[in-house]
Write a protein that holds these residues in place. Sequence first.
Motif, PDB file in Angstrom:
ATOM      1  N   LYS A 164      45.437  36.072  44.688  1.00 30.27           N
ATOM      2  CA  LYS A 164      44.777  37.327  45.040  1.00 30.27           C
ATOM      3  C   LYS A 164      45.789  38.350  45.547  1.00 30.27           C
ATOM      4  O   LYS A 164      45.718  39.529  45.193  1.00 30.27           O
ATOM      5  N   GLU A 165      46.752  37.919  46.381  1.00 28.96           N
ATOM      6  CA  GLU A 165      47.777  38.829  46.878  1.00 28.96           C
ATOM      7  C   GLU A 165      48.646  39.339  45.730  1.00 28.96           C
ATOM      8  O   GLU A 165      49.028  40.496  45.698  1.00 28.96           O
ATOM      9  N   GLY A 166      48.952  38.465  44.786  1.00 31.53           N
ATOM     10  CA  GLY A 166      49.733  38.868  43.632  1.00 31.53           C
ATOM     11  C   GLY A 166      49.004  39.883  42.773  1.00 31.53           C
ATOM     12  O   GLY A 166      49.619  40.821  42.240  1.00 31.53           O
ATOM     13  N   MET A 167      47.702  39.722  42.643  1.00 31.94           N
ATOM     14  CA  MET A 167      46.918  40.686  41.870  1.00 31.94           C
ATOM     15  C   MET A 167      46.889  42.037  42.571  1.00 31.94           C
ATOM     16  O   MET A 167      46.971  43.080  41.929  1.00 31.94           O
ATOM     17  N   LYS A 168      46.798  42.050  43.909  1.00 29.41           N
ATOM     18  CA  LYS A 168      46.812  43.309  44.650  1.00 29.41           C
ATOM     19  C   LYS A 168      48.166  44.005  44.513  1.00 29.41           C
ATOM     20  O   LYS A 168      48.236  45.211  44.341  1.00 29.41           O
ATOM     21  N   GLU A 169      49.265  43.235  44.584  1.00 29.74           N
ATOM     22  CA  GLU A 169      50.598  43.803  44.413  1.00 29.74           C
ATOM     23  C   GLU A 169      50.774  44.335  43.002  1.00 29.74           C
ATOM     24  O   GLU A 169      51.373  45.374  42.804  1.00 29.74           O
ATOM     25  N   GLY A 170      50.244  43.631  42.012  1.00 35.41           N
ATOM     26  CA  GLY A 170      50.327  44.079  40.630  1.00 35.41           C
ATOM     27  C   GLY A 170      49.581  45.383  40.414  1.00 35.41           C
ATOM     28  O   GLY A 170      50.043  46.259  39.692  1.00 35.41           O
ATOM     29  N   ASP A 171      48.425  45.532  41.066  1.00 33.83           N
ATOM     30  CA  ASP A 171      47.659  46.771  40.945  1.00 33.83           C
ATOM     31  C   ASP A 171      48.407  47.939  41.569  1.00 33.83           C
ATOM     32  O   ASP A 171      48.417  49.036  41.040  1.00 33.83           O
ATOM     33  N   SER A 172      49.057  47.705  42.717  1.00 33.02           N
ATOM     34  CA  SER A 172      49.765  48.802  43.380  1.00 33.02           C
ATOM     35  C   SER A 172      50.993  49.212  42.592  1.00 33.02           C
ATOM     36  O   SER A 172      51.307  50.396  42.492  1.00 33.02           O
ATOM     37  N   THR A 173      51.710  48.274  41.983  1.00 35.95           N
ATOM     38  CA  THR A 173      52.891  48.641  41.190  1.00 35.95           C
ATOM     39  C   THR A 173      52.481  49.286  39.883  1.00 35.95           C
ATOM     40  O   THR A 173      53.166  50.177  39.386  1.00 35.95           O
ATOM     41  N   THR A 174      51.373  48.888  39.316  1.00 40.98           N
ATOM     42  CA  THR A 174      50.897  49.491  38.074  1.00 40.98           C
ATOM     43  C   THR A 174      50.477  50.931  38.307  1.00 40.98           C
ATOM     44  O   THR A 174      50.771  51.811  37.509  1.00 40.98           O
ATOM     45  N   SER A 175      49.816  51.202  39.416  1.00 44.04           N
ATOM     46  CA  SER A 175      49.358  52.557  39.684  1.00 44.04           C
ATOM     47  C   SER A 175      50.532  53.488  39.964  1.00 44.04           C
ATOM     48  O   SER A 175      50.505  54.650  39.590  1.00 44.04           O
ATOM     49  N   THR A 176      51.594  52.996  40.606  1.00 45.51           N
ATOM     50  CA  THR A 176      52.746  53.854  40.871  1.00 45.51           C
ATOM     51  C   THR A 176      53.552  54.095  39.612  1.00 45.51           C
ATOM     52  O   THR A 176      54.076  55.176  39.411  1.00 45.51           O
TER      53      THR A 176
END
Length: 83
Positions: free
Chosen positions: A40-52
């Motif tokens: 779950k933490e990895g998915m949240k980090e992936g979403d934040s890097t994708t949006s930036t």
Amino acid sequence: MGSLSIWHWLIVLVIVMMVFGTKKLRNIGSDLGGAVKGFKEGMKEGDSTTSTSAASDKPAVKELRDGNAIDVEVKDSSSQKQG
């Protein structure tokens, strides 16, 4: 004959606890919980890097083998939700 009742499952559970022990089962449960939390933490980090990375306004260019280039439009996901 094909369906199992609650008593069958309880007997199977008791046998599994006798074979593996409660400590090993507890460790398996905590390891599984930690893996889910890490996912779950990895998915949240992936979403934040994708949006930036998608926030850049420059279009991406993909090079092909023969040297031709294709312009690709990058769309921001936040602008799609608003419009």
